[in-house]
Design a protein around this motif. Structure first.
Motif, PDB file in Angstrom:
ATOM      1  N   THR A   9      46.694  -8.288 -21.798  1.00 42.90           N
ATOM      2  CA  THR A   9      45.812  -7.399 -21.043  1.00 42.90           C
ATOM      3  C   THR A   9      45.925  -7.598 -19.537  1.00 42.90           C
ATOM      4  O   THR A   9      45.184  -6.979 -18.778  1.00 42.90           O
ATOM      5  N   ARG A  32      40.561 -11.628 -25.790  1.00 39.01           N
ATOM      6  CA  ARG A  32      39.140 -11.311 -25.713  1.00 39.01           C
ATOM      7  C   ARG A  32      38.906  -9.927 -25.124  1.00 39.01           C
ATOM      8  O   ARG A  32      37.863  -9.321 -25.342  1.00 39.01           O
ATOM      9  N   GLY A  33      39.861  -9.451 -24.331  1.00 42.15           N
ATOM     10  CA  GLY A  33      39.728  -8.130 -23.737  1.00 42.15           C
ATOM     11  C   GLY A  33      38.883  -8.109 -22.487  1.00 42.15           C
ATOM     12  O   GLY A  33      38.403  -7.047 -22.076  1.00 42.15           O
ATOM     13  N   GLU A  34      38.733  -9.267 -21.827  1.00 45.53           N
ATOM     14  CA  GLU A  34      37.876  -9.354 -20.640  1.00 45.53           C
ATOM     15  C   GLU A  34      38.658  -9.251 -19.331  1.00 45.53           C
ATOM     16  O   GLU A  34      38.076  -8.990 -18.280  1.00 45.53           O
ATOM     17  N   SER A  35      39.973  -9.468 -19.369  1.00 49.35           N
ATOM     18  CA  SER A  35      40.746  -9.512 -18.124  1.00 49.35           C
ATOM     19  C   SER A  35      41.469  -8.208 -17.828  1.00 49.35           C
ATOM     20  O   SER A  35      42.137  -8.091 -16.807  1.00 49.35           O
ATOM     21  N   THR A  46      40.764  -8.494 -31.426  1.00 49.64           N
ATOM     22  CA  THR A  46      39.949  -9.396 -30.622  1.00 49.64           C
ATOM     23  C   THR A  46      40.025 -10.816 -31.155  1.00 49.64           C
ATOM     24  O   THR A  46      39.964 -11.053 -32.374  1.00 49.64           O
ATOM     25  N   ASP A  48      39.004 -15.055 -29.675  1.00 53.38           N
ATOM     26  CA  ASP A  48      38.558 -15.967 -28.628  1.00 53.38           C
ATOM     27  C   ASP A  48      39.265 -17.306 -28.832  1.00 53.38           C
ATOM     28  O   ASP A  48      38.919 -18.074 -29.729  1.00 53.38           O
TER      29      ASP A  48
END
Length: 337
Positions: A9, A32-35, A46, A48
């Protein structure tokens, strides 16, 4: 090829996923899909990796190749344990910071001394322990080789990665500076060495390694070039007519509190000599022979400029401010008169 990208990502991970998808490979990204966002058309699941079972979303699946950039030894251990026996090839992106000797030119990945692994209590160098970045990557290399098997692991010790989606202030500083034109402060000597690698060249090499089963440790950076070539080719690709380079020596820059590499008041890609004479002068002959490509500087510069213009919110401000550069140049001309 069925490829698992651990991440995918941000920057290099996205480039690998994008390049692999465009080439027709079956790509899964786990993060995680946060960046950042996943590449269009790529399967995203997903996970972690802070959790020992962080890869459970792909339990039972097999992959021809895996791509991983983690800097945390625990992530590397968990991935190796979870994927052992289910992957054909594992590419791990390490860093040239695994080498303690930054002063000696011409070092090679297959013979250079490494840092000792990080102590067991250190797992995330970003928790105020960035001096442990290199040792943590050594620990990651060891964990993946031990868990997956050295005969299936490609260790890519990256140098400075540049190109579209580079959210550092290093290469983008020079792209923006050349776009502005005028008199450009060129640090150090025209013969000082510069080395970097285009993110898409590195992605191409990772995929080649997965397809061909390349294993062992290699440096992931382009051959060193004179700084004069680097700045001249950037100028020719990006700058308005009449843009000039003024070379200012290291000692004067230090006197003026101009800082190296990146950050506030810095001139990116400039490092003090002789302390860092080996940092961007590594012998990458083995890497080139193993297929690492190197596209023209103009190509990287123009693609980076297009990304910076299309997504200005993602561009990190940094480097020597325009007013500070003008002041240093005035002082240099006065000293030289």
């Amino acid at each position: 090829m069925r490829l698992l990208v651990l991440g995918g990502t941000a920057f290099l991970g996205r480039a690998v996923a994008r390049t692999a998808h465009a080439a027709g490979h079956d790509v899964t990204c786990l993060a995680r899909g946060e960046s950042g966002g996943a590449v269009d058309g790529v399967r995203f699941v997903t996970g972690d990796r802070d959790r020992p079972d962080g890869l459970s979303a792909v339990d039972g699946e097999t992959f021809d190749a895996v791509f991983d950039v983690t800097l945390r030894p625990s992530h590397a251990r968990h991935a190796a344990a979870a994927l052992a026996g289910r992957v054909g090839h594992y590419s791990f992106v390490s860093t040239c910071n695994v080498y303690p000797d930054d002063a000696t030119p011409g070092q090679r990945a297959d013979t250079a001394k490494l840092h000792d692994p990080a102590p067991p209590e250190v797992d995330n160098p970003r928790d105020g322990q960035m001096e442990m970045y290199g040792p943590c990557k050594v620990s990651c290399e060891n964990a993946i080789r031990d868990g997956i098997g050295a005969d299936r692991v490609f260790i890519l010790r990256a140098g400075l990665i540049v190109g579209p989606e580079d959210r550092s202030d290093r290469f983008p500083y020079w792209v923006a500076r050349m776009r502005r034109g005028g008199e450009v402060l060129a640090p150090g000597s025209p013969n000082d060495s510069v080395s970097f690698v285009d993110v898409d060249d590195l992605a191409d090499w990772v995929l080649l390694a997965g397809r061909t089963g390349l294993v062992g440790a290699f440096d992931g950076m382009g051959p060193a070039m004179p700084r004069s070539r680097f700045l001249t080719e950037l100028r020719d690709a990006l700058a308005p007519p009449g843009t000039t380079l003024t070379w200012v020596d290291q000692e004067f820059l230090v006197e003026q509190d101009v800082r190296p590499w990146s950050g506030e008041r810095a001139l990116p890609l400039w490092l003090p000599l002789p302390e860092y004479a080996g940092f961007m002068t590594r012998d990458v002959t083995r890497s080139v022979e193993a297929g690492l490509p190197a596209r023209p500087i103009a190509d990287t510069a123009l693609r980076t400029a297009h990304w910076m213009e299309s997504t200005p919110q993602d561009v990190k401000a940094g480097g020597l401010a325009e007013r500070d550069e003008a002041f240093v140049l005035r002082e240099w001309h006065t000293r030289s008169a």
